[in-house]
Design a protein around this motif. Structure first.
Motif, PDB file in Angstrom:
ATOM      1  N   LEU A 179       0.807  -1.227   0.000  1.00 10.27           N
ATOM      2  CA  LEU A 179       0.000   0.000   0.000  1.00 10.27           C
ATOM      3  C   LEU A 179       0.838   1.274   0.000  1.00 10.27           C
ATOM      4  O   LEU A 179       0.325   2.354  -0.267  1.00 10.27           O
ATOM      5  N   ARG A 180       2.102   1.153   0.302  1.00 10.80           N
ATOM      6  CA  ARG A 180       2.963   2.334   0.357  1.00 10.80           C
ATOM      7  C   ARG A 180       3.413   2.719  -1.044  1.00 10.80           C
ATOM      8  O   ARG A 180       3.978   1.904  -1.772  1.00 10.80           O
ATOM      9  N   ARG A 181       3.194   3.961  -1.372  1.00 12.42           N
ATOM     10  CA  ARG A 181       3.617   4.488  -2.671  1.00 12.42           C
ATOM     11  C   ARG A 181       5.020   5.074  -2.556  1.00 12.42           C
ATOM     12  O   ARG A 181       5.397   5.612  -1.516  1.00 12.42           O
ATOM     13  N   LEU A 182       5.751   4.968  -3.636  1.00 10.44           N
ATOM     14  CA  LEU A 182       7.036   5.650  -3.716  1.00 10.44           C
ATOM     15  C   LEU A 182       6.784   7.142  -3.908  1.00 10.44           C
ATOM     16  O   LEU A 182       5.705   7.546  -4.364  1.00 10.44           O
ATOM     17  N   GLU A 183       7.759   7.942  -3.586  1.00  7.57           N
ATOM     18  CA  GLU A 183       7.596   9.393  -3.749  1.00  7.57           C
ATOM     19  C   GLU A 183       7.266   9.721  -5.199  1.00  7.57           C
ATOM     20  O   GLU A 183       7.936   9.241  -6.125  1.00  7.57           O
ATOM     21  N   ASP A 184       6.198  10.483  -5.392  1.00  4.96           N
ATOM     22  CA  ASP A 184       5.742  10.918  -6.727  1.00  4.96           C
ATOM     23  C   ASP A 184       5.311   9.760  -7.641  1.00  4.96           C
ATOM     24  O   ASP A 184       5.291   9.913  -8.860  1.00  4.96           O
ATOM     25  N   GLU A 185       4.977   8.627  -7.065  1.00  4.61           N
ATOM     26  CA  GLU A 185       4.559   7.476  -7.867  1.00  4.61           C
ATOM     27  C   GLU A 185       3.099   7.639  -8.293  1.00  4.61           C
ATOM     28  O   GLU A 185       2.213   7.836  -7.472  1.00  4.61           O
TER      29      GLU A 185
END
Length: 183
Positions: free
Chosen positions: A137-143
């Motif tokens: 559920l964690r998105r990468l920065e600016d993903e």
């Protein structure tokens, strides 16, 4: 009027990680506790079945059988050293959900491909737990949504392909950390 009750069309899946006294308590059960769990399963008249059987019976037909499937997440070494001998002496099937990046690294906390193969010849099903065991559920920065979906698909596909290379195929998948959303 009398109340009519019917047993649920369901089965029970039990999940373990470590079967060890020296690993983190939040994801561990002692060998004595694990053995006691197996004894309770026997005493209560449950039938231990593969995860495939549990899902098939739970999803396709009514049954009042007391079914249980035993599963392990993360492919920790204690599955082989502690749990496997107890399950093998009972001839009980079980499933191990594997994050494939952790396999073959020489890290003594995790199983080897050879140990998975041995257990698979004695009742274990080997299944997908993603490649890297990341937080899905964690998105990468600016993903973007598309990049995130592609990355998640790659996590599952990469693990499936590595499992297949080692002769393991399963239709089952366990979300790392139990985290998921509708997407």
């Amino acid at each position: 009027a009398g109340l009519i009750t019917l047993p649920a069309q369901a089965g029970v899946a039990v999940l373990y990680h470590h079967v060890n006294e020296t690993t983190p308590a939040i994801t561990s059960i002692s060998p004595a506790q694990f053995k006691r769990h197996l004894e309770i399963i026997e005493e209560e008249g449950f039938t231990v079945v593969s995860l495939d059987t549990l899902v098939d019976k739970s999803m396709t037909a009514y049954t009042d059988d007391k079914l249980v499937s035993i599963t392990f997440d993360d492919a920790y070494r204690s599955i082989y050293t502690t749990a496997f001998p107890l399950l093998r002496e009972r001839n009980w099937p079980f499933t191990i959900f594997v994050s494939t990046e952790l396999m073959g690294t020489g890290n003594s906390l995790y199983l080897t491909w050879d140990e998975l193969d041995i257990m698979s010849r004695h009742g274990a099903s080997i299944a997908n737990h993603t490649h890297t065991h990341g937080h899905m559920l964690r998105r990468l920065e600016d993903e973007t949504d598309k990049l995130w979906r592609d990355r998640m698909a790659n996590e599952i596909i990469e693990a499936r392909e590595r499992l297949k290379e080692h002769g393991f195929q399963s239709r089952h998948f366990a979300y790392p950390y139990g985290e998921y959303n509708q997407t």
